[in-house]
Motif scaffolding. Sequence first.
Motif, PDB file in Angstrom:
ATOM      1  N   MET A   1      12.435  56.005  -1.613  1.00 12.08           N
ATOM      2  CA  MET A   1      11.222  55.800  -0.825  1.00 12.08           C
ATOM      3  C   MET A   1      10.060  55.426  -1.731  1.00 12.08           C
ATOM      4  O   MET A   1       9.328  54.491  -1.494  1.00 12.08           O
ATOM      5  CB  MET A   1      10.839  57.075  -0.063  1.00 12.08           C
ATOM      6  CG  MET A   1      11.894  57.564   0.893  1.00 12.08           C
ATOM      7  SD  MET A   1      12.478  56.305   2.054  1.00 12.08           S
ATOM      8  CE  MET A   1      14.158  56.088   1.512  1.00 12.08           C
ATOM      9  N   ARG A   3      10.151  53.944  -4.277  1.00  8.90           N
ATOM     10  CA  ARG A   3      10.366  52.597  -4.761  1.00  8.90           C
ATOM     11  C   ARG A   3       9.546  51.566  -3.983  1.00  8.90           C
ATOM     12  O   ARG A   3       8.937  50.688  -4.519  1.00  8.90           O
ATOM     13  CB  ARG A   3      11.857  52.272  -4.612  1.00  8.90           C
ATOM     14  CG  ARG A   3      12.388  51.464  -5.753  1.00  8.90           C
ATOM     15  CD  ARG A   3      13.861  51.308  -5.566  1.00  8.90           C
ATOM     16  NE  ARG A   3      14.575  52.536  -5.818  1.00  8.90           N
ATOM     17  CZ  ARG A   3      15.796  52.753  -5.368  1.00  8.90           C
ATOM     18  NH1 ARG A   3      16.412  51.872  -4.619  1.00  8.90           N
ATOM     19  NH2 ARG A   3      16.405  53.874  -5.663  1.00  8.90           N
ATOM     20  N   GLN A   4       9.558  51.735  -2.651  1.00  9.21           N
ATOM     21  CA  GLN A   4       8.853  50.774  -1.806  1.00  9.21           C
ATOM     22  C   GLN A   4       7.350  50.796  -2.060  1.00  9.21           C
ATOM     23  O   GLN A   4       6.715  49.766  -2.141  1.00  9.21           O
ATOM     24  CB  GLN A   4       9.115  51.093  -0.334  1.00  9.21           C
ATOM     25  CG  GLN A   4      10.557  50.891   0.071  1.00  9.21           C
ATOM     26  CD  GLN A   4      11.020  49.470  -0.113  1.00  9.21           C
ATOM     27  OE1 GLN A   4      10.291  48.535   0.156  1.00  9.21           O
ATOM     28  NE2 GLN A   4      12.229  49.292  -0.619  1.00  9.21           N
ATOM     29  N   THR A   6       5.455  51.799  -4.609  1.00  7.89           N
ATOM     30  CA  THR A   6       4.849  51.468  -5.899  1.00  7.89           C
ATOM     31  C   THR A   6       4.683  49.972  -6.092  1.00  7.89           C
ATOM     32  O   THR A   6       3.949  49.539  -6.956  1.00  7.89           O
ATOM     33  CB  THR A   6       5.698  52.000  -7.076  1.00  7.89           C
ATOM     34  OG1 THR A   6       7.040  51.619  -6.838  1.00  7.89           O
ATOM     35  CG2 THR A   6       5.567  53.481  -7.239  1.00  7.89           C
ATOM     36  N   ARG A   7       5.387  49.208  -5.293  1.00  8.04           N
ATOM     37  CA  ARG A   7       5.475  47.788  -5.576  1.00  8.04           C
ATOM     38  C   ARG A   7       4.178  47.009  -5.398  1.00  8.04           C
ATOM     39  O   ARG A   7       3.594  46.532  -6.347  1.00  8.04           O
ATOM     40  CB  ARG A   7       6.571  47.170  -4.724  1.00  8.04           C
ATOM     41  CG  ARG A   7       6.795  45.715  -5.037  1.00  8.04           C
ATOM     42  CD  ARG A   7       7.168  44.944  -3.816  1.00  8.04           C
ATOM     43  NE  ARG A   7       8.159  45.621  -3.003  1.00  8.04           N
ATOM     44  CZ  ARG A   7       8.245  45.444  -1.708  1.00  8.04           C
ATOM     45  NH1 ARG A   7       7.413  44.634  -1.099  1.00  8.04           N
ATOM     46  NH2 ARG A   7       9.163  46.071  -1.020  1.00  8.04           N
ATOM     47  N   LYS A  12      -0.593  42.563  -9.409  1.00  6.31           N
ATOM     48  CA  LYS A  12      -1.286  41.676 -10.318  1.00  6.31           C
ATOM     49  C   LYS A  12      -1.097  42.137 -11.762  1.00  6.31           C
ATOM     50  O   LYS A  12      -0.911  41.348 -12.669  1.00  6.31           O
ATOM     51  CB  LYS A  12      -2.769  41.653  -9.977  1.00  6.31           C
ATOM     52  CG  LYS A  12      -3.455  40.423 -10.498  1.00  6.31           C
ATOM     53  CD  LYS A  12      -4.721  40.160  -9.750  1.00  6.31           C
ATOM     54  CE  LYS A  12      -5.307  38.848 -10.209  1.00  6.31           C
ATOM     55  NZ  LYS A  12      -6.528  38.541  -9.512  1.00  6.31           N
ATOM     56  N   MET A  14       1.354  43.787 -12.907  1.00  3.23           N
ATOM     57  CA  MET A  14       2.728  43.489 -13.271  1.00  3.23           C
ATOM     58  C   MET A  14       2.825  42.101 -13.893  1.00  3.23           C
ATOM     59  O   MET A  14       3.466  41.897 -14.884  1.00  3.23           O
ATOM     60  CB  MET A  14       3.615  43.511 -12.023  1.00  3.23           C
ATOM     61  CG  MET A  14       3.646  44.833 -11.326  1.00  3.23           C
ATOM     62  SD  MET A  14       4.634  46.012 -12.228  1.00  3.23           S
ATOM     63  CE  MET A  14       4.672  47.356 -11.071  1.00  3.23           C
ATOM     64  N   ASN A  15       2.130  41.204 -13.226  1.00  2.00           N
ATOM     65  CA  ASN A  15       2.179  39.842 -13.709  1.00  2.00           C
ATOM     66  C   ASN A  15       1.636  39.686 -15.111  1.00  2.00           C
ATOM     67  O   ASN A  15       2.160  38.925 -15.900  1.00  2.00           O
ATOM     68  CB  ASN A  15       1.383  38.941 -12.771  1.00  2.00           C
ATOM     69  CG  ASN A  15       2.305  38.148 -11.906  1.00  2.00           C
ATOM     70  OD1 ASN A  15       3.350  37.714 -12.365  1.00  2.00           O
ATOM     71  ND2 ASN A  15       1.945  37.985 -10.659  1.00  2.00           N
ATOM     72  N   GLU A  17       1.804  41.849 -17.293  1.00  2.00           N
ATOM     73  CA  GLU A  17       2.833  42.381 -18.187  1.00  2.00           C
ATOM     74  C   GLU A  17       3.888  41.327 -18.482  1.00  2.00           C
ATOM     75  O   GLU A  17       4.373  41.213 -19.604  1.00  2.00           O
ATOM     76  CB  GLU A  17       3.499  43.613 -17.568  1.00  2.00           C
ATOM     77  CG  GLU A  17       2.648  44.845 -17.735  1.00  2.00           C
ATOM     78  CD  GLU A  17       3.219  46.057 -17.038  1.00  2.00           C
ATOM     79  OE1 GLU A  17       4.294  45.943 -16.422  1.00  2.00           O
ATOM     80  OE2 GLU A  17       2.570  47.105 -17.115  1.00  2.00           O
TER      81      GLU A  17
END
Lengths: 180, 158
Positions: A1, A3-4, A6-7, A12, A14-15, A17
């Motif tokens: 759960m 997992r969904q 945190t996305r 931005k 993340m990108n 990174e």
Amino acid sequence: MARQSTRSTDSKKMNSELFTLTYGALVTQLCKDYENDEEVNKQLDKMGYNIGVRLIEDFLARSSVGRCQDFRETADVIAKVAFKMYLGITPSVTNWSPAGDEFSLILESNPLVDFVELPDNHSNLVYSNLLCGVLRGALEMVQMAVEVRFAQDTLRGDNVTEIRMKFIKRIEENLPAGDE
Amino acid sequence: MADEALFQFLHNEVIQYVYKSAENGEMENGRCVSKLEHLGFRVGQGLIERFTKDTSRFKDELDVMKFICKDYWTSVFKKQIDNLRTNHQGIYVLQDNKFRLLTQLSSGKQYLEHAPKYLAFACGLVRGGLSNLGVRSIVTAEVSVMPACKFQVMIQKA
């Protein structure tokens, strides 16, 4: 759960990174390919230049910034608009030369070096040298020849990261720009 | 969005660089793709470590693949994989109908011969990600019409 959830929130980040890590992989590869750091610096600068000449198009199209009247205005646009847009940071502009043709960008943080530590045997490596090339290439496309270099770098033990920029000359419109 | 342009330009430069050093005779042309893939692999390893630090444990291989198709893909390419298929024997096909790194290139068959260059890094990203989740694999990509693209993941049984 978990997992969904945190996305999507910080996608931005993340990108950036992805960018940081890709850049790291590139520098690693260059260090393997070239024996000395100077060559790596040169190569990074060249690649940055190639990026800069394209990035300026993207920048002008998206930022609605017009022509700059003087170098001070250019400095402001670089620090407050361009750096903000692409790296999410706003460096401060300081150390103006009396003639107003030279200034420094002070970077509190440098996203390029997020996960980096320089080993001792690469003391001459200017890790983020790509940035110099980007700045030089982008400004060349708006008829400004500048010299860009890292004056201080936190990776090498300095307190801040400082990019020094020096205005050289205006490039005449009808001349072919650059020689690279 | 902003960071993305930067990544795409950098990605292009990396490709340029790898292929240029091949031209200079430093290595044969066929190795370019594997070199790019290797760069992607390293990046994938790093990314997955950061993306999964708050997630719960994966149940099985399929669960891992779903994570790659949804979360990982969204983080990296800002959309999910459009279609995931498997034969339940270790082969997965991930289809992306609008693959980010090809959209700027063409929408059709033009420049098709250059597509493999722009996919090698992405294949590495997937393989590197899987590898750090304990799944050894071979990842290849194929394109018939850009910007759609299929990635095939073959799981290597130890």
